[in-house]
Design a protein around this motif. Structure first.
Motif, PDB file in Angstrom:
ATOM      1  N   GLY A  10     -28.097 -23.609   6.062  1.00 55.95           N
ATOM      2  CA  GLY A  10     -28.221 -21.979   5.706  1.00 55.95           C
ATOM      3  C   GLY A  10     -26.825 -21.839   5.278  1.00 55.95           C
ATOM      4  N   ALA A  11     -26.065 -20.144   5.365  1.00 55.89           N
ATOM      5  CA  ALA A  11     -25.812 -19.965   4.053  1.00 55.89           C
ATOM      6  C   ALA A  11     -24.526 -20.426   3.994  1.00 55.89           C
ATOM      7  CB  ALA A  11     -24.802 -18.861   4.189  1.00 55.89           C
ATOM      8  N   GLY A  12     -23.730 -21.614   4.540  1.00 57.39           N
ATOM      9  CA  GLY A  12     -22.650 -22.927   4.950  1.00 57.39           C
ATOM     10  C   GLY A  12     -21.294 -22.079   5.046  1.00 57.39           C
ATOM     11  N   SER A  13     -21.101 -20.255   5.502  1.00 56.90           N
ATOM     12  CA  SER A  13     -19.914 -19.427   4.728  1.00 56.90           C
ATOM     13  C   SER A  13     -18.867 -21.051   5.918  1.00 56.90           C
ATOM     14  CB  SER A  13     -20.191 -18.528   6.131  1.00 56.90           C
ATOM     15  OG  SER A  13     -20.500 -18.374   7.533  1.00 56.90           O
ATOM     16  N   ASN A  14     -19.055 -21.681   7.178  1.00 56.20           N
ATOM     17  CA  ASN A  14     -18.887 -22.231   7.483  1.00 56.20           C
ATOM     18  C   ASN A  14     -18.035 -24.215   7.292  1.00 56.20           C
ATOM     19  OD1 ASN A  14     -17.899 -21.931  10.540  1.00 56.20           O
ATOM     20  ND2 ASN A  14     -19.730 -21.216  10.526  1.00 56.20           N
ATOM     21  N   ALA A  15     -18.863 -24.273   6.400  1.00 54.20           N
ATOM     22  CA  ALA A  15     -19.173 -25.631   4.918  1.00 54.20           C
ATOM     23  C   ALA A  15     -17.680 -24.759   4.415  1.00 54.20           C
ATOM     24  CB  ALA A  15     -19.876 -25.777   4.811  1.00 54.20           C
ATOM     25  N   ALA A  82     -22.246 -27.595  10.743  1.00 57.20           N
ATOM     26  CA  ALA A  82     -22.471 -26.212  10.809  1.00 57.20           C
ATOM     27  C   ALA A  82     -23.489 -25.806  10.261  1.00 57.20           C
ATOM     28  CB  ALA A  82     -20.879 -26.170   9.753  1.00 57.20           C
ATOM     29  N   GLY A  83     -24.304 -25.330  11.270  1.00 59.01           N
ATOM     30  CA  GLY A  83     -25.745 -24.404  11.555  1.00 59.01           C
ATOM     31  C   GLY A  83     -26.785 -25.902  11.101  1.00 59.01           C
ATOM     32  N   ILE A 103     -20.968 -26.445  16.338  1.00 63.27           N
ATOM     33  CA  ILE A 103     -20.486 -25.844  17.197  1.00 63.27           C
ATOM     34  C   ILE A 103     -21.726 -24.335  17.183  1.00 63.27           C
ATOM     35  CG2 ILE A 103     -20.169 -24.840  14.389  1.00 63.27           C
ATOM     36  CD1 ILE A 103     -17.714 -22.971  15.380  1.00 63.27           C
ATOM     37  N   HIS A 104     -21.096 -23.546  18.615  1.00 63.65           N
ATOM     38  CA  HIS A 104     -22.891 -22.878  18.682  1.00 63.65           C
ATOM     39  C   HIS A 104     -22.541 -21.476  19.061  1.00 63.65           C
ATOM     40  CE1 HIS A 104     -26.374 -21.944  20.573  1.00 63.65           C
ATOM     41  NE2 HIS A 104     -25.726 -20.964  21.804  1.00 63.65           N
ATOM     42  N   PRO A 105     -22.952 -20.235  17.972  1.00 63.45           N
ATOM     43  CA  PRO A 105     -22.345 -18.964  18.502  1.00 63.45           C
ATOM     44  C   PRO A 105     -22.441 -18.770  20.039  1.00 63.45           C
ATOM     45  CG  PRO A 105     -24.619 -19.172  17.565  1.00 63.45           C
ATOM     46  CD  PRO A 105     -24.444 -20.261  17.854  1.00 63.45           C
ATOM     47  N   GLN A 171     -18.720 -14.675  14.461  1.00 56.80           N
ATOM     48  CA  GLN A 171     -18.311 -15.887  12.847  1.00 56.80           C
ATOM     49  C   GLN A 171     -16.939 -15.565  12.488  1.00 56.80           C
ATOM     50  OE1 GLN A 171     -19.638 -14.062   9.237  1.00 56.80           O
ATOM     51  NE2 GLN A 171     -20.428 -16.255   8.785  1.00 56.80           N
ATOM     52  N   GLU A 174     -15.990 -19.002  14.867  1.00 57.22           N
ATOM     53  CA  GLU A 174     -15.993 -19.513  13.969  1.00 57.22           C
ATOM     54  C   GLU A 174     -15.135 -19.848  12.709  1.00 57.22           C
ATOM     55  OE1 GLU A 174     -20.789 -20.175  14.719  1.00 57.22           O
ATOM     56  OE2 GLU A 174     -20.466 -19.155  13.421  1.00 57.22           O
TER      57      GLU A 174
HETATM   58  C1  GRF Z   1     -23.341 -20.711  12.357  1.00 56.91           C
HETATM   59  O1  GRF Z   1     -23.609 -19.227  13.514  1.00 56.91           O
HETATM   60  C2  GRF Z   1     -22.978 -21.666  14.035  1.00 56.91           C
HETATM   61  O2  GRF Z   1     -22.824 -21.531  15.019  1.00 56.91           O
HETATM   62  C3  GRF Z   1     -24.621 -21.582  14.161  1.00 56.91           C
HETATM   63  O3  GRF Z   1     -24.962 -21.334  12.532  1.00 56.91           O
HETATM   64  C4  GRF Z   1     -24.259 -20.453  12.255  1.00 56.91           C
HETATM   65  C5  GRF Z   1     -24.258 -21.080  11.296  1.00 56.91           C
HETATM   66  O4  GRF Z   1     -23.543 -19.815  10.004  1.00 56.91           O
HETATM   67  N1  GRF Z   1     -24.912 -23.091  14.870  1.00 56.91           N
HETATM   68  P1  GRF Z   1     -23.163 -20.693   8.793  1.00 56.91           P
HETATM   69  O5  GRF Z   1     -24.526 -21.436   7.650  1.00 56.91           O
HETATM   70  O6  GRF Z   1     -22.062 -21.422   8.610  1.00 56.91           O
HETATM   71  O7  GRF Z   1     -22.884 -19.240   7.904  1.00 56.91           O
END
Ligand code: GRF
Length: 187
Positions: A10-15, A82-83, A103-105, A171, A174
């Motif tokens: 995804g967007a990668g904000s956790n990364a 991470a997503g 990680i699960h939201p 988020q 997270e």
């Molecule tokens: C997060 O909400 C995580 O829990 C999930 O996917 C999302 C990823 O978001 N499993 P991001 O790409 O890190 O912004």
């Protein structure tokens, strides 16, 4: 040096948060960013940070050991999902026992499993009228959202929350906790 591979679609904000926390670390580095989406935002982060990135070929990922070998060749100590929305194939789980985390939201075991991700999770929590939600960081086994829990953190759900406002609260948890746990598991 310990090496992390981040899998993200995804967007990668956790990364981003994990990379930021490990910036300048002399003991842990993000050695690879792996995605199944050629247009994933995380690829731009990888490029900007000079982190090698790999776009997964689905057929190869689910059949054979090419990605197991790649991760072994990169000396990966921890795989961080991470997503990443695909199920991790059994051969990869077996090659990295207790070395893959997700990680699960939501507060698993509620609101987990195949197809329950992103806004679907927050919609379900609100529809159920739950008073709290949060995050679960867990080890990955061969089932979706099922391995041993490492950490849960909670946030309140207020009556006027929408899936969007709840998503923001979750988020924030997270972003606060995932980098800490990644670092903790490797030190
Ligand atoms: C997060 O909400 C995580 O829990 C999930 O996917 C999302 C990823 O978001 N499993 P991001 O790409 O890190 O912004």
């Amino acid at each position: 040096m310990k090496n992390i591979a981040i899998f993200a679609s995804g967007a990668g904000s956790n990364a981003r948060k994990i990379i930021d926390r490990l910036q300048g670390s002399t003991t842990i580095r993000v050695a690879a960013i792996i995605t199944n989406k050629p247009d994933a935002g995380v690829l731009r982060i990888a490029e900007a940070e000079n982190i090698p990135s790999y776009i997964i070929d689905k057929e190869t990922f689910f059949r054979g050991d090419a990605y197991v070998k790649l991760l072994q060749d990169l000396h990966i100590d921890l795989i961080v999902l991470a997503g990443f929305l695909w199920k991790v194939p059994a051969n990869l789980v077996q090659a990295f026992p207790d070395k893959i985390i997700n990680i699960h939201p939501a507060l698993l075991p509620k609101y987990g499993g195949k197809g329950v991700y992103g806004h679907f999770v927050h919609e379900a929590v609100i529809a159920a009228g739950d008073a709290e939600s949060g995050i679960t960081i867990h080890f990955v086994n061969e089932k979706y959202d099922d391995g041993t829990t490492i950490l849960q953190e909670k946030c309140p759900v207020s009556p006027d929350d929408t899936p969007e406002t709840l998503a923001k609260k979750v988020q924030a948890l997270e972003h606060e906790w995932f980098p800490i746990i990644v670092e903790r598991l490797l030190t």
